[in-house]
Motif scaffolding. Sequence first.
Motif, mmCIF file in Angstrom:
data_model
loop_
_atom_site.group_PDB
_atom_site.id
_atom_site.type_symbol
_atom_site.label_atom_id
_atom_site.label_comp_id
_atom_site.label_asym_id
_atom_site.label_seq_id
_atom_site.Cartn_x
_atom_site.Cartn_y
_atom_site.Cartn_z
ATOM 1 N N VAL A 176 0.840 -1.205 0.000
ATOM 2 C CA VAL A 176 0.000 0.000 0.000
ATOM 3 C C VAL A 176 0.870 1.247 0.000
ATOM 4 C CG1 VAL A 176 -1.631 1.345 1.379
ATOM 5 C CG2 VAL A 176 -1.973 -1.120 1.106
ATOM 6 N N PHE A 225 1.141 4.578 -2.957
ATOM 7 C CA PHE A 225 1.087 6.019 -2.712
ATOM 8 C C PHE A 225 2.432 6.671 -2.983
ATOM 9 C CE2 PHE A 225 -2.721 4.821 -0.308
ATOM 10 C CZ PHE A 225 -3.602 5.793 -0.779
ATOM 11 N N SER A 241 -5.213 5.725 3.702
ATOM 12 C CA SER A 241 -5.538 5.902 2.278
ATOM 13 C C SER A 241 -6.390 7.146 2.051
ATOM 14 C CB SER A 241 -6.253 4.664 1.735
ATOM 15 O OG SER A 241 -7.458 4.414 2.424
ATOM 16 N N LEU A 300 -8.360 -0.465 -2.965
ATOM 17 C CA LEU A 300 -8.524 0.764 -2.175
ATOM 18 C C LEU A 300 -9.501 1.748 -2.822
ATOM 19 C CD1 LEU A 300 -4.801 1.468 -1.152
ATOM 20 C CD2 LEU A 300 -6.562 0.258 0.138
ATOM 21 N N LEU A 350 -9.092 3.682 -5.390
ATOM 22 C CA LEU A 350 -8.430 4.974 -5.575
ATOM 23 C C LEU A 350 -8.944 5.712 -6.806
ATOM 24 C CD1 LEU A 350 -4.723 4.217 -4.589
ATOM 25 C CD2 LEU A 350 -6.589 5.095 -3.183
#
Length: 365
Positions: free
Chosen positions: A208, A212, A276, A319, A321
């Motif tokens: 994770v 990012f 997140s 996630l 995103l």
Amino acid sequence: MVIPKGKVVHEDLSTSYTNIHELLSDLRQNSFTGYCQVNFWEYRGTLFLDRGRIINACEEIGNEQNIGDRAIKSILNKASQKDGTVSVFQLQDEMVATLASVLNSKVKYKDLTTELTSLEKLISKLKKEEHSGYVEVLLNSDSGDGCIYFQDGRAMESVFRASDGEMISGPSGFKKILGLSTEVGAVFNVYESDMSSIVIDNSVSDEVIRVFQDTIAAVEDAVDAKFGAGKFMDDFKRVIATNANKYLFLDPFTGEFSYKDKTIKFEGETTLEDFSNGLADVITQIVELFGQKDSSVLDSIFLKIQSVKERHIQVIDRLKLDMKIPSVFGDRAVSEPEHKDDDAKETKGKRRFWPFGGKKSSEDA
């Protein structure tokens, strides 16, 4: 466990010419529900997808079996090798959820035989118990095997597999299992679904963090190329500070989070959701800030982010995103001059994926 085949979407695509990440991306965009299976000699990997997102996986190597995150990573790696095949089958939502939940199921009844009970009586009992899971039927006299899947007491699907490998699903499969269990006898094993086997990663894993980290680095490269070296970090630090009250792990005084030289260091204990959401807000704000200064930077960010999406598509999907940071991971059209000759050179020799309904031209065959 015998998996129902379902509706064929793609069958026996060669791994030599199929990019598994592009295939999964296409399935995600089409909100596909079913499973993607990767096959090699003495190897089978199955990814279960709900609306395009992987919810669990099972990898079978000889007599060994892996499930969950470990299986997902291994299957994706295996699918990039040559001399294998990839197939995609569509199933109903409930069926996929049931299959995903029984991968790590618990034994409820073991080694029941037709000498003690009939399959009809067992099914009646499971209906009354509102059972969720499946019954494994091992037929005597090398007559094959089968599975009957249940959800809240309802028999959802039946799959019969003959000794020669032929499979029959649906009502015909159920009749075959029922008839043969009465005729030659059978052993029944009843398994109860374990919903915890569905992949839900609640930790801030290294994977994770890398997503990012690579995302922020891509935005930084695009911004600095447009506005000058160091411009991104100046505003990034300010945006981090303005979000520190809402997301405590971003507080520079605690030292839990830092981003320097395109590297994230995180030593906090915040939840995955908080982590997140916090970084999604920061990235959204920094992109909007520079987008207001010069909207053309958005195109640059979009182009930079494509390699990040390709490397981390599974975590990005998990996630969500694309919804949390639509300005970065959402779909976007970029106007570019066409260079057909260059495009032809670029694609020559590369593996391709043929999307839904697509056909190879005589040129590509």
